[in-house]
Design an enzyme around this catalytic site. Structure first.
Site, short mmCIF file in Angstrom:
data_model
loop_
_atom_site.label_atom_id
_atom_site.label_comp_id
_atom_site.label_asym_id
_atom_site.label_seq_id
_atom_site.Cartn_x
_atom_site.Cartn_y
_atom_site.Cartn_z
N HIS A 1 0.86 -1.18 0.00
CA HIS A 1 0.00 0.00 0.00
C HIS A 1 0.90 1.23 0.00
O HIS A 1 1.26 1.76 1.04
CB HIS A 1 -0.91 -0.01 1.24
CG HIS A 1 -1.96 1.06 1.26
ND1 HIS A 1 -3.16 0.92 1.92
CD2 HIS A 1 -2.00 2.29 0.70
CE1 HIS A 1 -3.87 2.02 1.79
NE2 HIS A 1 -3.18 2.88 1.05
N HIS B 1 -9.64 0.89 -1.33
CA HIS B 1 -9.53 1.63 -0.07
C HIS B 1 -10.92 1.66 0.56
O HIS B 1 -11.90 2.05 -0.09
CB HIS B 1 -9.08 3.07 -0.33
CG HIS B 1 -7.63 3.21 -0.70
ND1 HIS B 1 -7.06 2.57 -1.77
CD2 HIS B 1 -6.64 3.95 -0.13
CE1 HIS B 1 -5.78 2.90 -1.85
NE2 HIS B 1 -5.50 3.74 -0.86
N GLU C 1 -11.22 3.71 6.00
CA GLU C 1 -10.24 4.65 6.56
C GLU C 1 -11.00 5.79 7.25
O GLU C 1 -10.85 6.01 8.44
CB GLU C 1 -9.35 5.20 5.45
CG GLU C 1 -8.30 6.20 5.94
CD GLU C 1 -7.49 6.81 4.81
OE1 GLU C 1 -6.45 7.43 5.11
OE2 GLU C 1 -7.89 6.69 3.62
#
Length: 345
Positions: free
Chosen positions: A16, A196, A199
């Site tokens: 990542h 993603h 987060e």
């Protein structure tokens, strides 16, 4: 052997890391001068002072502005090669890099300049340093799915040299479901797919990524801790999470590394990995992230070695390469722990 020495020599993969997020201030300034790009900062100190973010969107505003210094193939080559040299020095054996084509083509940069620069640097790194790599194109989630599909088509000449496709950018208001057709097409074409999620977005975004988009890895995934059933399902699947503690700290997703869910998820049996995300902006490469976790959670050498093993388990590499990497991790752990056991005897 100190924790710093152990981490420095620990073989690992990084899964990542955004190419555009690895432009160090000195290179940033040189590229701006080389390409005649007007920027707001004149010194490295001024630029570093700007790397204070209140949230993800605050960072993305600067991130996209910074991409303007990348204009020619040589620029993309220089940035990518600089990262891979640093990764090699940090005992990274394999890296899978994100890049965002839309942020470049939308400002008139030919896609060939991006691809030739990045891929050329990766080939050079493999030949000179022995570090292997893969390239993952990221669709920006604030854009439309039609734009993501157009990006997929535009990259057709390089499909055989691409590892996969992902989803990045500001989560709030942009659920994974928005890109269901895009991910379906990527899977049909045989690409690896990642996203993603979790987060700044909720646990539901992690679940959508896994169940609807059918990703093979979740990037970040922090919010899954809010859904116990989801945590159990991720553990059952050994679904990798590419977590980035110092990135989360810098973006104020957490107030301290000790609050990060990484250790809880590791203990719950998830395939947790440690990565740097955008190291030049967040002040920490992959080894810095390992050490921050070691200090915050009191991780043992065995814990650190497990994180390294997880990185190779989660990597999109041939099984032969994976087993060879596991052996290197085990050998390093034995070298570090062996003398201590002998001393106790």
């Amino acid at each position: 052997m100190t924790p710093e020495q152990f981490v420095a020599g620990l073989p690992k993969a990084e899964l990542h890391m955004h190419v555009e997020g690895s432009i160090e201030p000195d290179l940033f300034l040189r590229l701006a001068r080389r390409n005649g790009v007007a920027i707001r900062w004149s010194t490295e100190e001024e630029l570093r002072a700007a790397y204070r973010f209140s949230d993800l969107q605050d960072f993305l505003d600067l991130y996209y502005d910074g991409c303007r210094v990348l204009v020619r193939a040589q620029d993309f080559h220089d940035v990518t090669r600089a990262y891979m040299r640093r990764a090699h020095a940090d005992s990274v054996l394999h890296c899978e890099l994100f890049f965002g084509p839309q942020g470049h083509t939308s400002r008139g940069v030919p896609i060939a300049a991006v691809m030739d620069g990045v891929l050329g640097a990766m080939e050079e790194a493999r030949a000179q340093d022995g570090i292997t790599g893969g390239l993952i194109a990221v669709a920006q989630r604030h854009r439309s799915e039609e734009e993501a599909l157009a990006m997929l088509d535009e990259l057709a000449p390089w499909h055989e040299r691409l590892l996969g496709f992902g989803l990045g950018g500001a989560e709030v208001g942009n659920p994974p479901a928005k890109f269901a057709r895009f991910f379906e097409r990527c899977r049909t074409l045989g690409f690896k797919v990642v996203a993603h999620a979790g987060e700044e977005g909720p646990a539901a975004y992690v679940r959508e990524s896994v169940e609807l988009l059918q990703v093979q890895r979740v990037d970040h995934g922090n919010a899954c801790v809010d859904d116990a059933a989801l945590v159990s399902e991720l553990a059952r699947r050994r679904m990798p999470l590419t977590m980035c503690p110092l990135s989360n700290l810098k973006l104020q997703v957490i107030d301290s590394v000790a609050e990060h869910p990484l250790k809880r998820l590791l203990d719950a049996g998830l395939c947790v990995t440690v990565n740097s995300d955008d190291p030049s902006y967040f002040g920490g490469y992959v080894n810095d992230n390992y050490l921050a976790c070691q200090q915050a959670f009191g991780l043992s050498r065995q814990d650190l070695a497990q994180l390294a093993r997880n990185s190779f388990e989660a990597a999109f590499i041939p099984q032969e390469q994976r087993l060879a990497a596991f052996a290197q991790v085990d050998d390093w752990l034995a070298r570090a722990v062996g003398p201590e056991l002998e001393a106790k005897e």
